[in-house]
Design a protein around this motif. Structure first.
Motif, short mmCIF file in Angstrom:
data_model
loop_
_atom_site.label_atom_id
_atom_site.label_comp_id
_atom_site.label_asym_id
_atom_site.label_seq_id
_atom_site.Cartn_x
_atom_site.Cartn_y
_atom_site.Cartn_z
N ALA A 86 49.15 48.60 3.39
CA ALA A 86 49.34 50.01 3.75
C ALA A 86 49.90 50.16 5.17
O ALA A 86 49.98 49.20 5.93
N ASP A 87 50.26 51.40 5.50
CA ASP A 87 50.91 51.73 6.77
C ASP A 87 50.21 51.11 7.98
O ASP A 87 48.98 51.16 8.09
N ASP A 88 51.02 50.58 8.89
CA ASP A 88 50.59 50.09 10.20
C ASP A 88 49.58 48.94 10.16
O ASP A 88 48.93 48.65 11.16
N ALA A 89 49.45 48.28 9.02
CA ALA A 89 48.57 47.12 8.95
C ALA A 89 49.26 45.91 9.59
O ALA A 89 50.49 45.87 9.72
N ILE A 90 48.45 44.93 10.00
CA ILE A 90 48.96 43.70 10.59
C ILE A 90 48.42 42.52 9.77
O ILE A 90 47.21 42.42 9.55
N VAL A 91 49.32 41.66 9.33
CA VAL A 91 48.94 40.40 8.69
C VAL A 91 49.35 39.31 9.65
O VAL A 91 50.54 39.07 9.88
N GLY A 92 48.37 38.64 10.26
CA GLY A 92 48.62 37.75 11.38
C GLY A 92 49.24 36.42 11.02
O GLY A 92 49.45 36.08 9.85
N TYR A 93 49.55 35.65 12.06
CA TYR A 93 50.19 34.34 11.96
C TYR A 93 49.48 33.45 10.95
O TYR A 93 48.26 33.27 11.01
N ASP A 94 50.23 32.92 9.99
CA ASP A 94 49.74 31.94 9.03
C ASP A 94 48.62 32.45 8.13
O ASP A 94 47.90 31.67 7.51
N ALA A 95 48.44 33.78 8.05
CA ALA A 95 47.46 34.34 7.12
C ALA A 95 48.02 34.27 5.70
O ALA A 95 49.23 34.28 5.50
N THR A 96 47.14 34.17 4.71
CA THR A 96 47.55 34.03 3.32
C THR A 96 46.88 35.09 2.46
O THR A 96 45.66 35.27 2.53
N VAL A 114 45.46 45.71 1.35
CA VAL A 114 45.16 45.74 2.79
C VAL A 114 45.34 47.18 3.24
O VAL A 114 46.43 47.74 3.15
N GLY A 115 44.27 47.81 3.70
CA GLY A 115 44.28 49.22 4.03
C GLY A 115 45.07 49.57 5.28
O GLY A 115 45.46 48.70 6.07
N GLU A 116 45.25 50.85 5.45
CA GLU A 116 45.99 51.38 6.60
C GLU A 116 45.36 50.94 7.91
O GLU A 116 44.15 51.01 8.09
N ARG A 117 46.17 50.44 8.82
CA ARG A 117 45.77 50.00 10.15
C ARG A 117 44.77 48.84 10.14
O ARG A 117 44.13 48.54 11.15
#
Length: 199
Positions: A86-96, A114-117
């Motif tokens: 969802a909007d403005d979410a972050i999936v970090g380095y090497d996350a799966t 993955v929810g917003e923010r």
């Protein structure tokens, strides 16, 4: 989000010799998996956040506005269409973000949301069927095997909620800081008072 992720997974039996992974071409066509893999490898190594989003949307992922994928973040190669970020979410380095799991006699699939923010830390793994709520945070190198409630921070293997103290640190840290800091400060003030009285 009271039900368990296992209850939301679709089960696909794989009759025949060998374990389910040996039957992966029956789960998804070889050409489709190869295309998915090529796009994901390109996106994983691209420094352009915009290109990553374009490629992931081409694969069928639902990607909101302002989403950021870190370098080498990896969505599911077999079923990227089951991923929603969802909007403005972050999936970090090497996350799966995994939407499938191959077992001995079957493979299972489930959506990952993955929810917003929400923020997923570096190296974290999210299992199929998991929903991560709005403004939730997943610590680095965590294994997320159950849903994460909105505005909750989880950490560990498996990931569990961290309790927060008044100052924003975990209660354990807050308690030890209060215990040592409070005693020292009061004792110090008492000693200063005695020194004044003795003079």
């Amino acid at each position: 989000m009271t039900d368990r992720r296992h209850d939301r997974l679709a089960r696909h039996p794989t009759p025949g010799p060998g374990n389910a992974l040996r039957h992966w071409p029956d789960a998804k066509g070889v050409v489709r998996v190869a295309l998915n893999y090529a796009c994901i490898v390109l996106a994983r190594h691209s420094p352009s956040l915009r290109l990553k989003v374009v490629l992931y949307r081409l694969l069928g992922m639902t990607v909101g506005d302002g989403v950021s994928f870190g370098l080498e973040a990896t969505p599911d190669v077999f079923f990227p269409e089951l991923v929603t970020v969802a909007d403005d979410a972050i999936v970090g380095y090497d996350a799966t973000l995994l939407c499938h799991e191959f077992l001995q006699d079957e493979y299972r699939t489930g959506e990952v949301v993955v929810g917003e923010r929400a923020m997923i830390g570096a190296g974290a793994v999210v299992l199929p069927g998991v929903t991560i709520g709005r403004d939730a945070q997943v610590a680095a190198n965590s294994l997320v095997a159950e849903d994460v409630a909105p505005e909750t921070t989880v950490a560990g293997v498996p990931a569990e909620p961290l309790e927060r103290g008044r100052d924003g640190t975990s209660d354990e840290r807050a308690d030890s800081a209060d215990a040592s800091g409070g005693e020292t400060d009061e004792a110090g003030r008492e000693d200063e008072g005695r020194g004044v009285e003795e003079r």
